[in-house]
Write an enzyme that holds these catalytic residues in place. Structure first.
Site, short mmCIF file in Angstrom:
data_model
loop_
_atom_site.label_atom_id
_atom_site.label_comp_id
_atom_site.label_asym_id
_atom_site.label_seq_id
_atom_site.Cartn_x
_atom_site.Cartn_y
_atom_site.Cartn_z
N TYR A 61 8.43 -4.63 -23.68
CA TYR A 61 8.43 -3.23 -23.18
C TYR A 61 7.05 -2.99 -22.47
O TYR A 61 5.80 -3.57 -23.19
CB TYR A 61 8.42 -2.23 -24.29
CG TYR A 61 9.96 -2.03 -24.91
CD1 TYR A 61 10.85 -2.61 -24.30
CD2 TYR A 61 10.23 -1.78 -26.14
CE1 TYR A 61 12.26 -2.53 -24.67
CE2 TYR A 61 11.29 -1.57 -26.82
CZ TYR A 61 12.45 -1.77 -26.01
OH TYR A 61 13.60 -1.56 -26.36
N SER A 215 19.76 4.74 -26.69
CA SER A 215 20.23 5.92 -25.78
C SER A 215 21.30 6.93 -26.16
O SER A 215 22.63 6.80 -25.56
CB SER A 215 20.78 5.17 -24.76
OG SER A 215 20.93 5.29 -23.30
N GLY A 291 13.73 8.41 -27.99
CA GLY A 291 12.44 8.24 -27.39
C GLY A 291 12.02 10.02 -26.96
O GLY A 291 12.82 10.85 -26.96
N GLN A 297 9.33 17.61 -27.25
CA GLN A 297 10.75 17.06 -27.07
C GLN A 297 11.03 16.43 -28.31
O GLN A 297 12.29 16.42 -28.93
CB GLN A 297 10.68 16.16 -25.88
CG GLN A 297 11.96 15.61 -25.48
CD GLN A 297 12.26 14.60 -24.50
OE1 GLN A 297 11.08 13.96 -24.06
NE2 GLN A 297 13.28 14.61 -23.67
N ASN A 301 14.39 16.99 -31.22
CA ASN A 301 15.23 15.85 -31.32
C ASN A 301 15.44 16.03 -32.76
O ASN A 301 16.55 15.80 -33.35
CB ASN A 301 14.74 14.79 -30.90
CG ASN A 301 14.72 14.48 -29.50
OD1 ASN A 301 15.71 15.15 -28.85
ND2 ASN A 301 14.08 13.43 -28.94
#
Length: 367
Positions: A61, A215, A291, A297, A301
């Protein structure tokens, strides 16, 4: 987020939402949507404040920058011992060296040492193959991971993005030879990516692996920020950014998006929250990797765990997103088996209540 569950057939307790740090850093492959250390820190702090303990990174990453940033953030927060730190290796760290990639012993040992250095820690709680390299014998991989556990470099071993037969072979080999087991398998899973249901869910349940899903909103597709237009698609994000890798949106995707939008409106929740909730409450799923581009954000979540999707709404989502797995998987359905295998009979493995789940806590979670 104060509920934690065991990961696979282990004693490792993990939060239901894991923090993905693929966007920590602005170098390398993921630079198009990367965050500087100053931008990443409030996201990291928000996750800690919400009670999260499972952090996911990889040597690949942002060319190693994700691990370096994460190591400094953990050190400043003084939270190393309370975290379940996960890293991964397979992808190349030096394209000129054939042994600087793949899953062979030489590379995995080198990769662990590199990750430990970048993270500034003496051990990694959970270490995964990043993906199947197609050529390294599975026995070599299992022995290498076992050696790393015995050496104290890692606490637990697992797999990411490998075929189900490979995961099954690895786990069975480890069990047969008294080696460190694979306690999880990390895979893409969402309403638009349900192909793993053909093999992986039952494999994980049968062989003691917790499924960690990445994802869950389909790379942003299920976030609610994209809309169908006469020209194709509107909205700002990875799927409309020419510099970022994205997927094509097909008619079946729009069918799922429309069903999700309808259910979210009925529940008074965001599309992303419903999409994450759906994944988190699917069979075999231990934790969902999310993420975030901002603390706000990420906080939104967390709201994915605060409600239950009613049975009728779940049925609408399931029907809109049902994958066509084809044969022979269609022969393993209850419908087929009741028609051909045991017609006219009701046969199950165990009666209801045979093994109710154990939950140690003041309040049983609603989902």
């Amino acid at each position: 987020m104060n509920h934690y569950y065991l990961l696979g057939r282990s004693g490792l307790r993990v939060s239901r939402l894991a923090l993905g740090t693929m966007n920590f850093g602005v170098d390398g492959f993921h630079a198009a949507y990367g965050k500087t250390e100053e931008e990443a820190e409030p996201i990291f702090r928000q996750y800690l404040e919400a009670g999260g303990n499972l952090i996911d990174t990889a040597d690949f990453y942002t060319a190693g920058e994700s691990e370096r940033i994460l190591g400094r953030l953990i050190d400043r927060a003084g939270v190393r011992e309370r975290l379940v730190l996960t890293s991964k290796a397979t992808n190349t760290v030096d394209p000129t060296d054939p042994n600087a990639s793949g899953n062979g012993r030489k590379h995995l040992v080198r990769a662990v040492e590199g990750s430990l250095s970048r993270l500034g820690t003496d051990y990694i709680d959970l270490y995964l193959l990043h993906t199947w390299d197609r050529i390294t014998p599975v026995e070599e991989v299992v022995h290498t991971l076992d050696d790393l556990v015995r050496a104290g470099k890692i606490r637990y071993a697992g797999l990411s993005d490998v075929p189900a037969w490979y995961a099954g072979r690895a786990q069975s080999y480890a069990e047969a030879h008294g080696l460190a087991p694979m306690i999880n398998v990390q895979l893409p899973y969402s309403l638009v990516t349900r192909g793993i249901e053909a093999e992986f869910v039952s494999m994980a349940q049968s062989l003691g692996m917790g499924l960690t899903a990445w994802s869950p909103i389909g790379g942003g597709l299920l976030s609610g920020k994209y809309r169908r237009t006469g020209e194709g698609i509107s909205g700002t994000g990875r799927l409309t950014n020419p510099d970022a890798a994205g997927r094509e949106i097909n008619p079946s995707d729009w069918k799922i998006i429309e069903a999700l939008e309808s259910v979210a409106a009925d529940l008074g929740r965001s599309m992303a929250q419903v999409a994450i909730n759906w994944v988190a409450t699917q069979p075999a799923v231990a934790s969902v990797i999310v993420g975030a581009s901002s603390p706000e954000q990420l906080a939104s979540n967390f709201g994915a765990l605060d409600f239950e999707i009613p049975a009728d709404a779940r049925r609408r989502l399931d029907e809109a997103s049902a994958p066509d797995l084809g044969l022979p998987y269609g022969m393993f359905t209850p419908q087929y088996q009741s028609w051909v295998v045991s017609p006219g009979l009701g046969i199950g493995d165990k009666p209801a209540g045979y093994a109710p789940p154990v939950f140690n806590g003041a309040t049983q979670p609603t989902t």
